[in-house]
Design a protein around this motif. Structure first.
Motif: not given
Length: 303
Positions: A35-42, A79-81, A144-151, A213-220
């Motif tokens: 399972i590879h990491p998420i990032g620019v060009g990864l 989509v948001a992942y 956890p991040e706050k779901p509202g903040q992530q969105k 951006f899904s990763f940077l938004s903190g959806f994980w």
């Protein structure tokens, strides 16, 4: 080593993977799922060095190396992942393409994808173990991040023309090199042309930004403490001797403290420190392969 590109369809999306196997095909009833990491060009190309070293050691277990949706040559819908989305993709992938038990090898903050896959496996006995390569700082995995903040981050910044401009800036070779030196590698010279060429080339596709951006938004981000404590499988945790954290929550944690926290909560865990910083399969490839090889041998000897 033979590397065979393959495709399959999941949820009407075209998904890609590479099957790495020895030149002389064997009939092993075990494989490694990378399972590879998420990032620019990864993408799955992150594991190319690992695959080459793995088979140079005479290993016969095949490597299944998928591009997660939104990355590499797989489709990249807007989509948001979430981790469970990629876990569902991998569950289907195991059921339809791999069709055998696996040891999961997961890089960095994609550990939550593996957690979701463990919680909802294709079959109860198909996951034999996990290798956590450079997992996030423990506070990041339990606050956890706050779901509202992530969105809000997604809707007001990343999923906007401003976000597009940010990605255009972040995909520049100079930025990729600077970020890799500051945040990923222990030695500046290890940020080589091979690393930069692959990331720069694969970052050209602007649709790659939705996974990033899904990763940077903190959806994980959520509290995974209970989920980690419920993982029954043998788990190897590999932490760089100079491991650091990109997020401010984990900046004061030492590599020893990170390893101790994971081993304290994993019921069947073992840990190793490795030279390097945050991307062991790339910056300390042969040493990392040795650790994985020993771990796999331990598991197979008990079967």
């Amino acid at each position: 080593m033979k590397s065979i590109p393959q495709t399959y369809t999941w949820n009407n999306y075209r998904c890609t993977y590479t099957l790495h196997q020895p030149d002389t095909q064997t009939d092993e009833n075990l494989a490694l799922l990378l399972i590879h990491p998420i990032g620019v060009g990864l993408s799955g190309k992150f594991w190319q060095r690992f695959a080459k070293s793995w088979f140079n050691r005479g290993q016969s277990y095949p490597l299944y190396n998928p591009d997660l949706l939104g990355c590499g040559d797989s489709d990249k819908p807007k989509v948001a992942y979430y981790p469970q989305d990629w876990a569902n993709q991998l569950k289907y992938f195991l059921e339809t393409e791999v069709k055998k038990p696996v040891i999961i090898v997961v890089q960095g903050a994609l550990f939550p994808v593996a957690i979701n896959l463990v919680q909802n496996p294709p079959q109860p006995n198909w996951i034999k173990g996990l290798v956590l390569s450079g997992p996030p700082a423990w506070p990041i995995m339990t606050r956890p991040e706050k779901p509202g903040q992530q969105k809000l981050l997604w809707n007001l910044f990343f999923n906007t023309p401003i976000g597009r401009l940010f990605y255009l800036y972040a995909r520049r070779r100079q930025f990729i090199e600077s970020f890799s030196i500051r945040q990923l590698f222990a030695q500046k010279q290890d940020v080589d042309h091979q690393w930069l060429d692959v990331l720069e080339k694969d970052a050209i596709d602007l649709k790659n930004r939705y996974a990033v951006f899904s990763f940077l938004s903190g959806f994980w981000r959520k509290n995974y403490e209970e989920a980690i404590a419920s993982i029954p499988h043998p788990t190897l945790v590999v932490v760089g001797e100079k491991a650091s954290s990109i997020s401010r929550e984990g900046v004061t944690e030492t590599p020893e403290e990170r390893l101790d926290q994971y081993l304290k909560h994993l019921p069947n865990g073992q840990g190793r420190k490795i030279s390097g910083r945050n991307v062991p399969p790339y910056e300390s490839t042969d040493e990392f392969v040795t650790m994985v090889e020993q771990f796999v041998n331990e598991i197979t000897s008990k079967v």
